[in-house]
Motif scaffolding. Structure first.
Motif, PDB file in Angstrom:
ATOM      1  N   VAL A   1       0.824  -1.195   0.000  1.00 33.65           N
ATOM      2  CA  VAL A   1       0.000   0.000   0.000  1.00 33.65           C
ATOM      3  C   VAL A   1       0.865   1.255   0.000  1.00 33.65           C
ATOM      4  N   ARG A   2       1.961   1.242   0.763  1.00 34.95           N
ATOM      5  CA  ARG A   2       2.823   2.439   0.804  1.00 34.95           C
ATOM      6  C   ARG A   2       3.402   2.768  -0.563  1.00 34.95           C
ATOM      7  N   GLN A   3       3.775   1.722  -1.297  1.00 33.03           N
ATOM      8  CA  GLN A   3       4.306   1.955  -2.644  1.00 33.03           C
ATOM      9  C   GLN A   3       3.216   2.531  -3.553  1.00 33.03           C
ATOM     10  N   LEU A   4       1.985   2.047  -3.377  1.00 31.18           N
ATOM     11  CA  LEU A   4       0.879   2.559  -4.190  1.00 31.18           C
ATOM     12  C   LEU A   4       0.643   4.038  -3.932  1.00 31.18           C
ATOM     13  N   LEU A   5       0.764   4.451  -2.672  1.00 29.68           N
ATOM     14  CA  LEU A   5       0.543   5.857  -2.334  1.00 29.68           C
ATOM     15  C   LEU A   5       1.618   6.769  -2.918  1.00 29.68           C
ATOM     16  N   LYS A   6       2.741   6.196  -3.335  1.00 26.82           N
ATOM     17  CA  LYS A   6       3.795   6.969  -3.988  1.00 26.82           C
ATOM     18  C   LYS A   6       3.711   6.888  -5.510  1.00 26.82           C
ATOM     19  N   ASP A   7       2.717   6.160  -6.009  1.00 28.89           N
ATOM     20  CA  ASP A   7       2.566   5.949  -7.445  1.00 28.89           C
ATOM     21  C   ASP A   7       1.826   7.141  -8.054  1.00 28.89           C
ATOM     22  N   TRP A   8       2.520   7.959  -8.818  1.00 28.27           N
ATOM     23  CA  TRP A   8       1.900   9.147  -9.381  1.00 28.27           C
ATOM     24  C   TRP A   8       0.811   8.794 -10.378  1.00 28.27           C
ATOM     25  N   ARG A   9       0.930   7.633 -11.022  1.00 30.24           N
ATOM     26  CA  ARG A   9      -0.133   7.225 -11.950  1.00 30.24           C
ATOM     27  C   ARG A   9      -1.436   6.991 -11.202  1.00 30.24           C
ATOM     28  N   LEU A  10      -1.353   6.316 -10.043  1.00 30.64           N
ATOM     29  CA  LEU A  10      -2.548   6.065  -9.251  1.00 30.64           C
ATOM     30  C   LEU A  10      -3.160   7.363  -8.755  1.00 30.64           C
ATOM     31  N   LEU A  11      -2.335   8.250  -8.199  1.00 28.89           N
ATOM     32  CA  LEU A  11      -2.842   9.511  -7.669  1.00 28.89           C
ATOM     33  C   LEU A  11      -3.449  10.374  -8.777  1.00 28.89           C
ATOM     34  N   GLY A  12      -2.792  10.394  -9.928  1.00 29.85           N
ATOM     35  CA  GLY A  12      -3.340  11.147 -11.045  1.00 29.85           C
ATOM     36  C   GLY A  12      -4.632  10.552 -11.566  1.00 29.85           C
ATOM     37  N   PHE A  13      -4.677   9.222 -11.614  1.00 30.61           N
ATOM     38  CA  PHE A  13      -5.871   8.530 -12.085  1.00 30.61           C
ATOM     39  C   PHE A  13      -7.042   8.768 -11.137  1.00 30.61           C
ATOM     40  N   ILE A  14      -6.775   8.746  -9.831  1.00 33.06           N
ATOM     41  CA  ILE A  14      -7.825   9.027  -8.843  1.00 33.06           C
ATOM     42  C   ILE A  14      -8.378  10.433  -9.042  1.00 33.06           C
ATOM     43  N   THR A  15      -7.481  11.394  -9.221  1.00 35.84           N
ATOM     44  CA  THR A  15      -7.909  12.783  -9.402  1.00 35.84           C
ATOM     45  C   THR A  15      -8.741  12.942 -10.662  1.00 35.84           C
ATOM     46  N   TYR A  16      -8.267  12.363 -11.763  1.00 34.84           N
ATOM     47  CA  TYR A  16      -8.996  12.523 -13.020  1.00 34.84           C
ATOM     48  C   TYR A  16     -10.344  11.796 -12.984  1.00 34.84           C
ATOM     49  N   ASN A  17     -10.369  10.612 -12.403  1.00 31.53           N
ATOM     50  CA  ASN A  17     -11.631   9.891 -12.325  1.00 31.53           C
ATOM     51  C   ASN A  17     -12.644  10.628 -11.453  1.00 31.53           C
ATOM     52  N   ALA A  18     -12.163  11.301 -10.404  1.00 31.31           N
ATOM     53  CA  ALA A  18     -13.061  12.110  -9.577  1.00 31.31           C
ATOM     54  C   ALA A  18     -13.688  13.226 -10.397  1.00 31.31           C
ATOM     55  N   LEU A  19     -12.886  13.838 -11.278  1.00 29.40           N
ATOM     56  CA  LEU A  19     -13.411  14.906 -12.129  1.00 29.40           C
ATOM     57  C   LEU A  19     -14.518  14.392 -13.039  1.00 29.40           C
ATOM     58  N   VAL A  20     -14.262  13.290 -13.740  1.00 28.70           N
ATOM     59  CA  VAL A  20     -15.248  12.782 -14.702  1.00 28.70           C
ATOM     60  C   VAL A  20     -16.419  12.107 -13.980  1.00 28.70           C
ATOM     61  N   SER A  21     -16.232  11.753 -12.714  1.00 29.63           N
ATOM     62  CA  SER A  21     -17.322  11.175 -11.927  1.00 29.63           C
ATOM     63  C   SER A  21     -18.271  12.236 -11.382  1.00 29.63           C
ATOM     64  N   LEU A  22     -18.058  13.498 -11.738  1.00 29.28           N
ATOM     65  CA  LEU A  22     -18.963  14.553 -11.272  1.00 29.28           C
ATOM     66  C   LEU A  22     -20.371  14.404 -11.827  1.00 29.28           C
ATOM     67  N   TRP A  23     -20.580  13.481 -12.778  1.00 30.15           N
ATOM     68  CA  TRP A  23     -21.949  13.234 -13.221  1.00 30.15           C
ATOM     69  C   TRP A  23     -22.824  12.817 -12.038  1.00 30.15           C
ATOM     70  N   MET A  24     -22.245  12.224 -11.004  1.00 33.10           N
ATOM     71  CA  MET A  24     -23.034  11.765  -9.851  1.00 33.10           C
ATOM     72  C   MET A  24     -23.654  12.927  -9.082  1.00 33.10           C
ATOM     73  N   PRO A  25     -22.862  13.907  -8.582  1.00 32.97           N
ATOM     74  CA  PRO A  25     -23.518  15.022  -7.890  1.00 32.97           C
ATOM     75  C   PRO A  25     -24.329  15.918  -8.817  1.00 32.97           C
ATOM     76  N   VAL A  26     -23.957  15.981 -10.095  1.00 30.36           N
ATOM     77  CA  VAL A  26     -24.786  16.739 -11.037  1.00 30.36           C
ATOM     78  C   VAL A  26     -26.172  16.108 -11.124  1.00 30.36           C
ATOM     79  N   LEU A  27     -26.200  14.793 -11.285  1.00 26.52           N
ATOM     80  CA  LEU A  27     -27.474  14.089 -11.436  1.00 26.52           C
ATOM     81  C   LEU A  27     -28.263  14.049 -10.131  1.00 26.52           C
TER      82      LEU A  27
END
Length: 424
Positions: free
Chosen positions: A210-236
Motif C-alpha cells: 500500500v505504501r508503494q501505491l501511495l507513492k505511485d503518481w499514476r494512481l494519484l493522477g488517475f484518482i484525481t482525473y476519475n473524480a473529475l469525470v465522476s462529477l456526473w453523480m452530484p450533477v445528477l
C-alpha cells in the motif's frame, strides 16, 4: 501494469460459469437491500430521526470524508487477507450499521451510523471488482463488471419500488421493515461469498504494498482525473433536481420521470456500450468522450431556464441523456483502466484506493461544489463547470499522445486489440 491472473489459478470454463451467477446473484441481493432505503433515506432522517436538512447534509459529507480515511486500512486488509474475506466482514458491518439507523436519536448517533455506512458502501464495489479480477479471465473482466452494474441498477430499482409500496400508507413504522430487510440482505450476501471458492490471498503474489501505491503518481493522477469525470453523480443527484425546481417552470414530478430515463438507459445500454472501452486505448477515448458529453450537458442545464416549460423540459431531458451516456462511458472505462494499471500483487488494495475517487466526487467535494459554486452562480456556474470538463476531455488525448511519443503505447494497443478480437 498487466493484471493477468496468476498462473495455475485461471478459471476453467466450468468454474467460470459457476462463479458468474454467484457474483451477480449476490449483487442483486445487495443492491435490492440498498434500494429499500436509498430513495427514502432523507425522509427518514428528517421526519423520523428529526434532524434538520442542514445537519443531514453536514453529516453525510463528514461520513464521506471518514470513508476516505478508512480506505487505507481497508486496502491493507484486502492486500493481506484477499478481497473475499474483507468483503464478508464489510457486509456484516454494513448490516449492523443499517440496523443502527433504528436507534438514531440525534446528530452524533446519526454521524456514527452514517460514517459506518459510508465506509462499507465505498469498500464493497472495489472489493467485488477485485474478487472478479481474481476469478474471471482477463478478457471477460470488464464484461462481468458491465453485467454487474446492470444488475446493480435493477436491484436499486426493485428496492425502490418495494420501498414506494411500503411507504404508501405514510406511516413512519413502515421504515422499520425496510431497514431490517436491507440488513438481512447484507447478511445473505456475506453468506453467499462465504460459500464461494477462495480466490487466494491478494498478498500472496507480488511485492507491491500500500505504501508503494501511495507513492505511485499514476494512481494519484488517475484518482484525481476519475473524480473529475465522476462529477456526473452530484450533477445528477444534487444539482439537476434543485436546478429544475428553482430555476425552471418544469413541474417537480418530472424529476422522477427523468431519473427513470437515466435508470432505463443504464440498464439497457451498460453491457452493449462496454465494447467502447474494452481496450486501454478505447477506455482513454471513452473518458475523453464522457468529459465532453458532461460539458455539453452542463451547457444544456445552463440554457434550460431561458425556454418555456416545454422547451426547458426537453432541454433538461437532453441534458440527462447526455449525463447518462457520460456515466456509461466513464464507468466502463474505469473498469478497464483500473484493472490495467493495478499491480498483480496488490490489486485489491489498488482498487480500494482507486474507488475513493468516486467518494470524493459523490460524497465529499461534489455536493459542496454543486450547491456552493454551480447553483450559487446560476448560469455562470454551469458554464464554468462546462469549461472545466471540456478541458478535462483533452487529458486522455494528451496521455495517449505522450505514450505514443515514448514508444510505449503501440505494442500495448496491438495486444489489446488482438485480445478484443479473439476473446483471449
Amino acid at each position: 501494469m498487466s493484471t493477468s491472473i496468476t498462473p495455475g489459478r485461471r478459471e476453467s470454463g466450468r468454474d467460470y460459469r459457476q462463479f458468474l451467477p454467484l457474483v451477480q446473484g449476490a449483487t442483486l441481493i445487495e443492491w435490492t437491500g440498498t434500494g429499500l432505503f436509498l430513495a427514502v433515506s432523507t425522509i427518514y432522517f428528517v421526519k423520523v430521526a428529526h434532524l434538520s436538512t442542514s445537519s443531514v447534509g453536514i453529516g453525510l459529507t463528514i461520513g464521506g470524508a471518514t470513508a476516505l480515511f478508512a480506505a487505507l486500512p481497508i486496502a491493507r486488509l484486502a492486500e493481506r487477507f484477499g478481497p473475499k474475506s474483507v468483503l464478508i466482514g464489510v457486509m456484516l458491518l454494513r448490516s449492523l450499521a443499517t440496523i443502527g439507523y433504528l436507534w438514531v436519536d440525534g446528530w452524533w448517533s446519526f454521524l456514527l451510523v452514517v460514517s459506518l455506512v459510508a465506509v462499507t458502501e465505498q469498500s464493497s464495489p472495489a472489493l467485488v471488482q477485485a474478487y472478479v479480477g481474481a476469478r474471471a479471465p482477463d478478457s471477460l473482466r470488464a464484461r462481468v463488471m458491465a453485467v454487474q452494474r446492470t444488475v446493480v441498477n435493477l436491484g436499486i430499482s426493485l428496492g425502490g419500488l418495494i420501498a414506494g409500496v411500503a411507504l404508501g400508507s405514510g406511516s413512519h413504522g413502515a421504515f422499520r421493515p425496510l431497514l431490517i430487510g436491507g440488513a438481512v440482505a447484507y447478511v445473505i450476501v456475506a453468506a453467499v461469498f462465504a460459500t464461494a471458492r477462495d480466490e487466494g490471498s491478494a498478498g500472496s503474489v507480488g511485492t507491491t504494498g500500500v505504501r508503494q501505491l501511495l507513492k505511485d503518481w499514476r494512481l494519484l493522477g488517475f484518482i484525481t482525473y476519475n473524480a473529475l469525470v465522476s462529477l456526473w453523480m452530484p450533477v445528477l443527484n444534487v444539482a439537476f433536481p434543485l436546478w429544475l425546481v428553482t430555476a425552471t417552470e418544469v413541474p417537480e414530478r418530472y424529476v422522477g420521470i427523468l431519473y427513470a430515463v437515466n435508470t432505463v438507459l443504464c440498464i439497457a445500454l451498460q453491457y452493449p456500450l462496454n465494447r467502447c472501452s474494452n481496450t486501454t486505448r478505447r477506455a482513454w477515448l471513452s473518458y475523453a468522450t464522457a468529459a465532453a458529453l458532461l460539458s455539453c450537458g452542463a451547457l444544456a442545464f445552463a440554457a434550460a431556464p431561458g425556454f418555456g416549460t416545454r422547451g426547458a423540459l426537453l432541454t433538461m431531458g437532453g441534458a440527462v441523456v447526455l449525463l447518462t451516456f457520460a456515466e456509461l462511458l466513464q464507468v466502463g472505462a474505469s473498469w478497464t483502466l483500473s484493472f490495467d494499471l493495478a499491480p498483480e500483487g496488490a490489486r485489491s488494495a489498488y482498487l480500494v484506493l482507486f474507488n475513493t475517487s468516486r467518494t470524493v466526487a459523490n460524497r465529499v467535494a461534489g455536493p459542496v461544489l454543486m450547491t456552493g459554486v454551480v447553483l450559487a452562480l446560476g448560469k455562470a456556474g454551469w458554464i464554468a463547470l462546462a469549461c472545466v470538463l471540456l478541458a478535462g476531455a483533452f487529458v486522455p488525448l494528451a496521455a495517449l499522445r505522450g505514450a505514443r511519443r515514448a514508444g510505449t503505447a503501440l505494442p500495448a494497443e496491438r495486444a489489446d486489440e488482438r485480445k478484443a478480437r479473439t476473446g483471449r
